[in-house]
Motif scaffolding. Structure first.
Motif, PDB file in Angstrom:
ATOM      1  N   ARG A  52      51.367 -36.090   5.461  1.00 48.81           N
ATOM      2  CA  ARG A  52      50.296 -37.004   5.890  1.00 48.81           C
ATOM      3  C   ARG A  52      50.232 -37.063   7.417  1.00 48.81           C
ATOM      4  NH1 ARG A  52      52.045 -41.442   3.721  1.00 48.81           N
ATOM      5  NH2 ARG A  52      50.849 -41.329   1.790  1.00 48.81           N
ATOM      6  N   GLN A  53      51.390 -37.247   8.049  1.00 45.92           N
ATOM      7  CA  GLN A  53      51.431 -37.307   9.512  1.00 45.92           C
ATOM      8  C   GLN A  53      50.945 -36.000  10.135  1.00 45.92           C
ATOM      9  OE1 GLN A  53      55.334 -38.621  10.883  1.00 45.92           O
ATOM     10  NE2 GLN A  53      55.425 -40.125   9.215  1.00 45.92           N
ATOM     11  N   ALA A  54      51.343 -34.882   9.529  1.00 44.15           N
ATOM     12  CA  ALA A  54      50.944 -33.576  10.052  1.00 44.15           C
ATOM     13  C   ALA A  54      49.436 -33.372   9.939  1.00 44.15           C
ATOM     14  CB  ALA A  54      51.691 -32.464   9.300  1.00 44.15           C
ATOM     15  N   SER A  55      48.846 -33.800   8.806  1.00 45.32           N
ATOM     16  CA  SER A  55      47.396 -33.626   8.644  1.00 45.32           C
ATOM     17  C   SER A  55      46.627 -34.521   9.615  1.00 45.32           C
ATOM     18  CB  SER A  55      46.970 -33.888   7.193  1.00 45.32           C
ATOM     19  OG  SER A  55      47.252 -35.219   6.825  1.00 45.32           O
ATOM     20  N   LEU A  56      47.124 -35.745   9.839  1.00 48.16           N
ATOM     21  CA  LEU A  56      46.486 -36.639  10.817  1.00 48.16           C
ATOM     22  C   LEU A  56      46.599 -36.066  12.229  1.00 48.16           C
ATOM     23  CD1 LEU A  56      47.620 -40.137   9.480  1.00 48.16           C
ATOM     24  CD2 LEU A  56      45.293 -39.199   9.481  1.00 48.16           C
ATOM     25  N   ALA A  57      47.777 -35.513  12.548  1.00 50.73           N
ATOM     26  CA  ALA A  57      47.967 -34.899  13.868  1.00 50.73           C
ATOM     27  C   ALA A  57      47.013 -33.719  14.055  1.00 50.73           C
ATOM     28  CB  ALA A  57      49.413 -34.446  14.038  1.00 50.73           C
ATOM     29  N   ALA A  58      46.812 -32.937  12.990  1.00 47.13           N
ATOM     30  CA  ALA A  58      45.882 -31.802  13.065  1.00 47.13           C
ATOM     31  C   ALA A  58      44.466 -32.278  13.377  1.00 47.13           C
ATOM     32  CB  ALA A  58      45.911 -31.012  11.761  1.00 47.13           C
ATOM     33  N   LEU A  59      44.059 -33.376  12.728  1.00 47.29           N
ATOM     34  CA  LEU A  59      42.695 -33.910  12.944  1.00 47.29           C
ATOM     35  C   LEU A  59      42.560 -34.592  14.301  1.00 47.29           C
ATOM     36  CD1 LEU A  59      41.972 -35.353   9.399  1.00 47.29           C
ATOM     37  CD2 LEU A  59      40.902 -33.354  10.460  1.00 47.29           C
ATOM     38  N   GLU A  60      43.635 -35.197  14.771  1.00 44.15           N
ATOM     39  CA  GLU A  60      43.561 -35.903  16.052  1.00 44.15           C
ATOM     40  C   GLU A  60      43.645 -34.948  17.236  1.00 44.15           C
ATOM     41  OE1 GLU A  60      46.756 -38.667  15.648  1.00 44.15           O
ATOM     42  OE2 GLU A  60      45.632 -39.964  14.264  1.00 44.15           O
ATOM     43  N   GLN A  61      44.499 -33.930  17.122  1.00 44.32           N
ATOM     44  CA  GLN A  61      44.764 -33.071  18.283  1.00 44.32           C
ATOM     45  C   GLN A  61      43.787 -31.912  18.406  1.00 44.32           C
ATOM     46  OE1 GLN A  61      48.952 -31.974  18.503  1.00 44.32           O
ATOM     47  NE2 GLN A  61      49.576 -34.016  17.836  1.00 44.32           N
ATOM     48  N   GLU A  62      43.444 -31.276  17.280  1.00 45.59           N
ATOM     49  CA  GLU A  62      42.515 -30.137  17.343  1.00 45.59           C
ATOM     50  C   GLU A  62      41.545 -30.178  16.172  1.00 45.59           C
ATOM     51  OE1 GLU A  62      43.398 -26.242  19.268  1.00 45.59           O
ATOM     52  OE2 GLU A  62      45.318 -26.548  18.286  1.00 45.59           O
ATOM     53  N   PRO A  63      40.712 -31.232  16.106  1.00 42.89           N
ATOM     54  CA  PRO A  63      39.826 -31.348  14.940  1.00 42.89           C
ATOM     55  C   PRO A  63      38.875 -30.165  14.783  1.00 42.89           C
ATOM     56  CG  PRO A  63      39.185 -32.887  16.658  1.00 42.89           C
ATOM     57  CD  PRO A  63      40.501 -32.325  17.066  1.00 42.89           C
ATOM     58  N   GLY A  64      38.369 -29.667  15.889  1.00 41.28           N
ATOM     59  CA  GLY A  64      37.447 -28.517  15.814  1.00 41.28           C
ATOM     60  C   GLY A  64      38.102 -27.312  15.183  1.00 41.28           C
ATOM     61  N   ALA A  65      39.290 -26.973  15.664  1.00 44.26           N
ATOM     62  CA  ALA A  65      39.998 -25.794  15.144  1.00 44.26           C
ATOM     63  C   ALA A  65      40.435 -25.991  13.702  1.00 44.26           C
ATOM     64  CB  ALA A  65      41.214 -25.497  16.025  1.00 44.26           C
ATOM     65  N   ALA A  66      40.818 -27.213  13.346  1.00 45.34           N
ATOM     66  CA  ALA A  66      41.312 -27.471  11.990  1.00 45.34           C
ATOM     67  C   ALA A  66      40.207 -27.440  10.949  1.00 45.34           C
ATOM     68  CB  ALA A  66      42.033 -28.817  11.945  1.00 45.34           C
ATOM     69  N   LEU A  67      38.972 -27.718  11.357  1.00 45.38           N
ATOM     70  CA  LEU A  67      37.870 -27.838  10.397  1.00 45.38           C
ATOM     71  C   LEU A  67      36.851 -26.700  10.488  1.00 45.38           C
ATOM     72  CD1 LEU A  67      37.275 -31.692  10.722  1.00 45.38           C
ATOM     73  CD2 LEU A  67      38.513 -30.495   8.922  1.00 45.38           C
ATOM     74  N   GLN A  68      37.035 -25.808  11.430  1.00 44.17           N
ATOM     75  CA  GLN A  68      36.084 -24.718  11.669  1.00 44.17           C
ATOM     76  C   GLN A  68      36.589 -23.432  11.007  1.00 44.17           C
ATOM     77  OE1 GLN A  68      33.234 -23.381  11.967  1.00 44.17           O
ATOM     78  NE2 GLN A  68      32.655 -24.359  13.931  1.00 44.17           N
ATOM     79  N   TYR A  69      35.696 -22.431  10.912  1.00 43.32           N
ATOM     80  CA  TYR A  69      36.161 -21.093  10.564  1.00 43.32           C
ATOM     81  C   TYR A  69      37.258 -20.674  11.544  1.00 43.32           C
ATOM     82  CZ  TYR A  69      32.152 -20.148   7.475  1.00 43.32           C
ATOM     83  OH  TYR A  69      31.239 -20.162   6.464  1.00 43.32           O
ATOM     84  N   GLY A  70      38.120 -19.767  11.090  1.00 43.86           N
ATOM     85  CA  GLY A  70      39.194 -19.303  11.972  1.00 43.86           C
ATOM     86  C   GLY A  70      39.370 -17.799  11.882  1.00 43.86           C
ATOM     87  N   ALA A  71      40.323 -17.299  12.643  1.00 47.16           N
ATOM     88  CA  ALA A  71      40.622 -15.859  12.630  1.00 47.16           C
ATOM     89  C   ALA A  71      41.230 -15.469  11.282  1.00 47.16           C
ATOM     90  CB  ALA A  71      41.594 -15.528  13.752  1.00 47.16           C
ATOM     91  N   THR A  72      40.858 -14.303  10.781  1.00 45.65           N
ATOM     92  CA  THR A  72      41.402 -13.819   9.509  1.00 45.65           C
ATOM     93  C   THR A  72      42.920 -13.691   9.586  1.00 45.65           C
ATOM     94  OG1 THR A  72      39.360 -12.600   9.102  1.00 45.65           O
ATOM     95  CG2 THR A  72      41.272 -11.940   7.816  1.00 45.65           C
ATOM     96  N   GLU A  73      43.440 -13.291  10.746  1.00 44.79           N
ATOM     97  CA  GLU A  73      44.885 -13.098  10.895  1.00 44.79           C
ATOM     98  C   GLU A  73      45.670 -14.393  10.732  1.00 44.79           C
ATOM     99  OE1 GLU A  73      42.884  -9.853  13.273  1.00 44.79           O
ATOM    100  OE2 GLU A  73      42.523 -11.975  12.857  1.00 44.79           O
ATOM    101  N   GLY A  74      45.005 -15.524  10.981  1.00 41.70           N
ATOM    102  CA  GLY A  74      45.681 -16.808  10.850  1.00 41.70           C
ATOM    103  C   GLY A  74      45.506 -17.676  12.081  1.00 41.70           C
ATOM    104  N   TYR A  75      45.758 -18.959  11.899  1.00 43.13           N
ATOM    105  CA  TYR A  75      45.670 -19.975  12.955  1.00 43.13           C
ATOM    106  C   TYR A  75      46.834 -19.736  13.916  1.00 43.13           C
ATOM    107  CZ  TYR A  75      45.615 -24.864  14.714  1.00 43.13           C
ATOM    108  OH  TYR A  75      45.580 -26.008  15.474  1.00 43.13           O
ATOM    109  N   GLN A  76      46.530 -19.456  15.174  1.00 37.79           N
ATOM    110  CA  GLN A  76      47.564 -19.014  16.120  1.00 37.79           C
ATOM    111  C   GLN A  76      48.761 -19.965  16.231  1.00 37.79           C
ATOM    112  OE1 GLN A  76      47.802 -16.036  17.156  1.00 37.79           O
ATOM    113  NE2 GLN A  76      49.540 -16.269  18.552  1.00 37.79           N
ATOM    114  N   PRO A  77      48.549 -21.294  16.335  1.00 38.15           N
ATOM    115  CA  PRO A  77      49.732 -22.174  16.392  1.00 38.15           C
ATOM    116  C   PRO A  77      50.639 -22.047  15.163  1.00 38.15           C
ATOM    117  CG  PRO A  77      47.785 -23.367  17.111  1.00 38.15           C
ATOM    118  CD  PRO A  77      47.307 -22.056  16.551  1.00 38.15           C
TER     119      PRO A  77
END
Length: 403
Positions: A52-77
């Protein structure tokens, strides 16, 4: 579409059939049944607060990257966190050498897509993960079986089969395999890597259970050991997963492979699902970054170790000489064989049917063999059942065995 003949299915579907395990699950609706059939972790062990904390941190810190299309290779972080995670286990991996997959199951599918042409030979362990058999057969593989014992694959026989069949690749689960629970010894791991170089053969190491050890840590992965065997790294694919240690629902796995194979896998994944869920990846990245994984692993290892011990003791006391098995050192399973001692039942399929009537379920072993099934075998999972229920369930199994 009323006329079913209008649907003309692909020829490749002729190679596979519905999973026998999924068919068995249809029988599990009976009230009060104790199930040793599932191959999944205990939901009570999930670190819900941490996720839960990790998902909230994802939405708070990088909401655009977490909810947008991403690279096929994977999310760099996440790729960076997974490379660090692998490094903590002795395998030096750069983030760009790693493809994030939708569970390690997708890694197997990508290997099928990129490597298997109809009729190609692939060596698997006997027994091995049922979904692997189905997946590789779907792409037209001719599966060759290498026998295993309590210390993993029989390396002498494996080498004979490599020489005889010249397979496209060899698929192994060296650490606490599903269904066998076997752990490939350190000596055999070196031998596998040496034969990969000697015969120029690709080895696929599937490692979803390696972190679930009960006492001492298992030997390092083939990937970690490849530094000690010159030339073996470029003949090695490693598949990992967070499903058994964090959450299957996140569907986060990864594949580490030689650059040319990784590039082809990325291309095929692009056609398949574009990328693994960025939200799931961002959540997993935040979880690993928060440093909660070691504590989570310590907890689940302790619980599973106690349950495995309870099952081993119950099997010895309740079934005695009627079964033989190697006590697992990790993972989720006990792999057992009916001995037929004293004229008792030696057919796992028949015992599975009787067991359901006595209120306990497990998976017979035959479906886990790509060929020449050993029908006296069966798989018991202790992961999702408390110790008292394990003892009760094994007691019911003993009654089923008696008739």
């Amino acid at each position: 579409m009323s006329d079913s003949s209008a649907v003309r299915f692909a020829d490749r579907l002729n190679n596979v059939e519905t999973s026998a395990i999924r068919e068995l699950f249809k029988l599990l609706g009976k009230p009060g049944i104790i199930s040793f059939a599932g191959g999944f972790p205990d939901a009570a062990m999930f670190d819900v607060d941490g996720i839960r904390q990790a998902s909230l941190a994802a939405l708070e810190q990088e909401p655009g990257a977490a909810l947008q299309y991403g690279a096929t290779e994977g999310y760099q972080p996440l790729r960076e966190q997974l490379a660090e995670f692998m490094g903590s286990k002795g395998a030096q991996v750069l983030p760009e050498q790693l493809l994030v997959t939708t569970g390690s199951q997708q890694a197997l599918d990508l290997l099928g897509k990129t490597l298997i042409s109809p009729g190609d030979k692939v060596i698997v362990e006997g027994p091995t993960f049922l979904a692997t058999i189905q997946c590789f057969r779907l792409y037209g593989a001719q599966l060759i079986t290498a026998p295993i014992d309590g210390h993993g694959v029989d390396v002498q026989r494996l080498e004979q089969l490599i020489v005889e069949h010249r397979p496209k690749f060899v698929y192994l689960i060296p650490t606490f395999g599903n269904p066998s629970g076997a752990m490939l010894s350190l000596e055999r791991r070196h031998q596998v890597l040496e034969m990969a170089v000697r015969h120029d053969t690709l080895i696929v190491e599937d490692d979803p259970y390696g972190d679930l050890y009960f006492g001492e840590a298992p030997p390092p992965s083939l990937l970690a050991l490849s530094d000690q065997v010159p030339g073996s790294r470029q003949r090695l694919v490693h598949c990992g997963s967070l499903s058994k240690v964090l959450s299957p629902g996140l569907r986060v796995g990864w594949m580490i492979a030689p650059p040319e194979l990784l590039a082809k896998a990325v291309m095929c994944k692009q056609f398949s699902d574009a990328h693994t869920s960025t939200f799931a990846q961002a959540t997993a990245a935040q979880y690993l970054k928060a440093g909660r994984m070691p504590g989570t692993l310590q907890r689940v290892r302790q619980v599973y170790a106690q349950r495995a011990q309870a099952m081993v003791e119950a099997l010895r006391s309740e079934l005695g000489e009627a079964v033989s098995f190697v006590a697992p050192q990790g993972g989720l399973f006990v792999w057992a064989r009916l001995t037929g001692a004293g004229g008792r039942l030696a057919d796992g399929n028949e015992l599975a049917r009787r067991a359901i009537e006595h209120g306990v379920a497990f998976v017979p072993g035959a479906p886990f063999f790509a060929r020449d099934p050993d029908v006296s075998t069966f798989r018991l999972s202790f992961a999702t059942v408390g110790e008292d229920r394990i003892r009760e369930g094994v007691g019911r199994l003993a009654k089923a065995l008696q008739g």
